[in-house]
Motif scaffolding. Structure first.
Motif, PDB file in Angstrom:
ATOM      1  N   CYS A   1       0.894   6.960  -6.499  1.00  0.00           N
ATOM      2  CA  CYS A   1      -0.425   7.589  -6.422  1.00  0.00           C
ATOM      3  C   CYS A   1      -1.262   7.316  -7.667  1.00  0.00           C
ATOM      4  N   ARG A   2      -0.639   6.806  -8.733  1.00  0.00           N
ATOM      5  CA  ARG A   2      -1.372   6.439  -9.938  1.00  0.00           C
ATOM      6  C   ARG A   2      -1.743   4.960  -9.943  1.00  0.00           C
ATOM      7  N   SER A   3      -1.085   4.152  -9.107  1.00  0.00           N
ATOM      8  CA  SER A   3      -1.351   2.719  -9.118  1.00  0.00           C
ATOM      9  C   SER A   3      -2.065   2.221  -7.864  1.00  0.00           C
ATOM     10  N   HIS A   4      -2.312   3.104  -6.895  1.00  0.00           N
ATOM     11  CA  HIS A   4      -3.055   2.758  -5.681  1.00  0.00           C
ATOM     12  C   HIS A   4      -4.306   3.625  -5.611  1.00  0.00           C
ATOM     13  N   ASP A   5      -5.134   3.354  -4.641  1.00  0.00           N
ATOM     14  CA  ASP A   5      -6.370   4.121  -4.457  1.00  0.00           C
ATOM     15  C   ASP A   5      -6.036   5.587  -4.180  1.00  0.00           C
ATOM     16  N   PRO A   6      -6.490   6.519  -5.014  1.00  0.00           N
ATOM     17  CA  PRO A   6      -6.171   7.940  -4.809  1.00  0.00           C
ATOM     18  C   PRO A   6      -6.690   8.491  -3.483  1.00  0.00           C
ATOM     19  N   GLU A   7      -7.748   7.888  -2.954  1.00  0.00           N
ATOM     20  CA  GLU A   7      -8.302   8.360  -1.683  1.00  0.00           C
ATOM     21  C   GLU A   7      -7.309   8.192  -0.529  1.00  0.00           C
ATOM     22  N   LEU A   8      -6.361   7.301  -0.688  1.00  0.00           N
ATOM     23  CA  LEU A   8      -5.354   7.065   0.345  1.00  0.00           C
ATOM     24  C   LEU A   8      -4.561   8.336   0.640  1.00  0.00           C
ATOM     25  N   TRP A   9      -4.330   9.156  -0.374  1.00  0.00           N
ATOM     26  CA  TRP A   9      -3.537  10.382  -0.214  1.00  0.00           C
ATOM     27  C   TRP A   9      -4.351  11.520   0.394  1.00  0.00           C
ATOM     28  N   PHE A  10      -5.652  11.294   0.607  1.00  0.00           N
ATOM     29  CA  PHE A  10      -6.511  12.305   1.223  1.00  0.00           C
ATOM     30  C   PHE A  10      -7.315  11.695   2.360  1.00  0.00           C
ATOM     31  N   ALA A  11      -6.763  10.666   2.981  1.00  0.00           N
ATOM     32  CA  ALA A  11      -7.459   9.931   4.030  1.00  0.00           C
ATOM     33  C   ALA A  11      -7.526  10.725   5.327  1.00  0.00           C
ATOM     34  N   GLU A  12      -8.482  10.370   6.146  1.00  0.00           N
ATOM     35  CA  GLU A  12      -8.635  10.979   7.468  1.00  0.00           C
ATOM     36  C   GLU A  12      -7.907  10.169   8.538  1.00  0.00           C
ATOM     37  N   ARG A  13      -7.840   8.862   8.359  1.00  0.00           N
ATOM     38  CA  ARG A  13      -7.232   7.988   9.371  1.00  0.00           C
ATOM     39  C   ARG A  13      -5.712   8.089   9.308  1.00  0.00           C
ATOM     40  N   THR A  14      -5.103   8.234  10.451  1.00  0.00           N
ATOM     41  CA  THR A  14      -3.656   8.401  10.547  1.00  0.00           C
ATOM     42  C   THR A  14      -2.910   7.222   9.926  1.00  0.00           C
ATOM     43  N   SER A  15      -3.398   6.013  10.125  1.00  0.00           N
ATOM     44  CA  SER A  15      -2.713   4.836   9.576  1.00  0.00           C
ATOM     45  C   SER A  15      -2.691   4.870   8.047  1.00  0.00           C
ATOM     46  N   GLU A  16      -3.768   5.330   7.435  1.00  0.00           N
ATOM     47  CA  GLU A  16      -3.816   5.417   5.974  1.00  0.00           C
ATOM     48  C   GLU A  16      -2.906   6.526   5.457  1.00  0.00           C
ATOM     49  N   VAL A  17      -2.854   7.631   6.179  1.00  0.00           N
ATOM     50  CA  VAL A  17      -1.963   8.743   5.805  1.00  0.00           C
ATOM     51  C   VAL A  17      -0.516   8.277   5.867  1.00  0.00           C
ATOM     52  N   GLU A  18      -0.160   7.545   6.910  1.00  0.00           N
ATOM     53  CA  GLU A  18       1.201   7.029   7.044  1.00  0.00           C
ATOM     54  C   GLU A  18       1.515   6.021   5.940  1.00  0.00           C
ATOM     55  N   GLN A  19       0.524   5.244   5.501  1.00  0.00           N
ATOM     56  CA  GLN A  19       0.725   4.313   4.402  1.00  0.00           C
ATOM     57  C   GLN A  19       1.013   5.085   3.109  1.00  0.00           C
ATOM     58  N   ALA A  20       0.281   6.163   2.862  1.00  0.00           N
ATOM     59  CA  ALA A  20       0.522   6.993   1.672  1.00  0.00           C
ATOM     60  C   ALA A  20       1.917   7.608   1.724  1.00  0.00           C
ATOM     61  N   LYS A  21       2.327   8.099   2.886  1.00  0.00           N
ATOM     62  CA  LYS A  21       3.668   8.669   3.021  1.00  0.00           C
ATOM     63  C   LYS A  21       4.738   7.620   2.733  1.00  0.00           C
ATOM     64  N   ALA A  22       4.520   6.393   3.205  1.00  0.00           N
ATOM     65  CA  ALA A  22       5.490   5.316   2.973  1.00  0.00           C
ATOM     66  C   ALA A  22       5.581   4.979   1.484  1.00  0.00           C
ATOM     67  N   LEU A  23       4.452   4.975   0.784  1.00  0.00           N
ATOM     68  CA  LEU A  23       4.466   4.715  -0.657  1.00  0.00           C
ATOM     69  C   LEU A  23       5.198   5.832  -1.399  1.00  0.00           C
ATOM     70  N   CYS A  24       5.084   7.044  -0.922  1.00  0.00           N
ATOM     71  CA  CYS A  24       5.754   8.181  -1.569  1.00  0.00           C
ATOM     72  C   CYS A  24       7.278   8.074  -1.475  1.00  0.00           C
ATOM     73  N   ARG A  25       7.786   7.445  -0.447  1.00  0.00           N
ATOM     74  CA  ARG A  25       9.243   7.380  -0.255  1.00  0.00           C
ATOM     75  C   ARG A  25       9.968   6.732  -1.433  1.00  0.00           C
ATOM     76  N   ASP A  26       9.307   5.812  -2.121  1.00  0.00           N
ATOM     77  CA  ASP A  26       9.926   5.120  -3.252  1.00  0.00           C
ATOM     78  C   ASP A  26       9.604   5.764  -4.600  1.00  0.00           C
ATOM     79  N   CYS A  27       8.845   6.842  -4.594  1.00  0.00           N
ATOM     80  CA  CYS A  27       8.421   7.475  -5.843  1.00  0.00           C
ATOM     81  C   CYS A  27       9.561   8.296  -6.439  1.00  0.00           C
ATOM     82  N   PRO A  28       9.808   8.150  -7.731  1.00  0.00           N
ATOM     83  CA  PRO A  28      10.882   8.911  -8.370  1.00  0.00           C
ATOM     84  C   PRO A  28      10.555  10.395  -8.537  1.00  0.00           C
ATOM     85  N   LEU A  29       9.317  10.774  -8.346  1.00  0.00           N
ATOM     86  CA  LEU A  29       8.905  12.166  -8.535  1.00  0.00           C
ATOM     87  C   LEU A  29       8.670  12.901  -7.224  1.00  0.00           C
ATOM     88  N   ILE A  30       9.150  12.362  -6.120  1.00  0.00           N
ATOM     89  CA  ILE A  30       8.830  12.899  -4.799  1.00  0.00           C
ATOM     90  C   ILE A  30       9.228  14.375  -4.649  1.00  0.00           C
TER      91      ILE A  30
END
Length: 112
Positions: free
Chosen positions: A38-67
């Motif tokens: 969330c610090r290296s990608h567009d922050p708006e992705l984590w507050f998106a309206e489109r389902t595909s963008e929300v799912e992309q943010a969730k997928a990026l979170c899976r590899d985050c050490p601070l999840i």
């Protein structure tokens, strides 16, 4: 839990302490940005309206050490919306999938 405490739990591929930071907080911010999606990608992705963008943010979170800490903090703060710790919050509640705008409610009865 403080961010620095969480970062101390991340394995660096070897034993020993973190390398010393010599030039101030910029190095620390760069280190964090490289580890946390969330610090290296567009922050708006984590507050998106489109389902595909929300799912992309969730997928990026899976590899985050601070999840886990992120999710715990969001639950504690009762975040109203967004993707936190790999989960979607809508109206302060964790939901499995965010539905796009303009779609009928799931429980709506079809018009005759």
């Amino acid at each position: 839990m403080r961010l620095t405490s969480l970062l101390d739990t991340i394995g660096l591929g070897g034993s020993g302490p973190w390398p010393p930071v010599t030039s101030g907080t910029d190095d620390f911010d760069d280190l964090v940005a490289g580890l946390i999606p969330c610090r290296s990608h567009d922050p708006e992705l984590w507050f998106a309206e489109r389902t595909s963008e929300v799912e992309q943010a969730k997928a990026l979170c899976r590899d985050c050490p601070l999840i886990q800490g992120c999710l715990a903090g969001a639950l504690e703060r009762e975040e109203p919306w967004g993707v936190w710790g790999g989960e979607v919050f809508v109206a302060g509640q964790v939901v499995a999938v965010k539905r796009g705008r303009g779609r009928p409610r799931k429980d709506a009865t079809p018009a005759a």
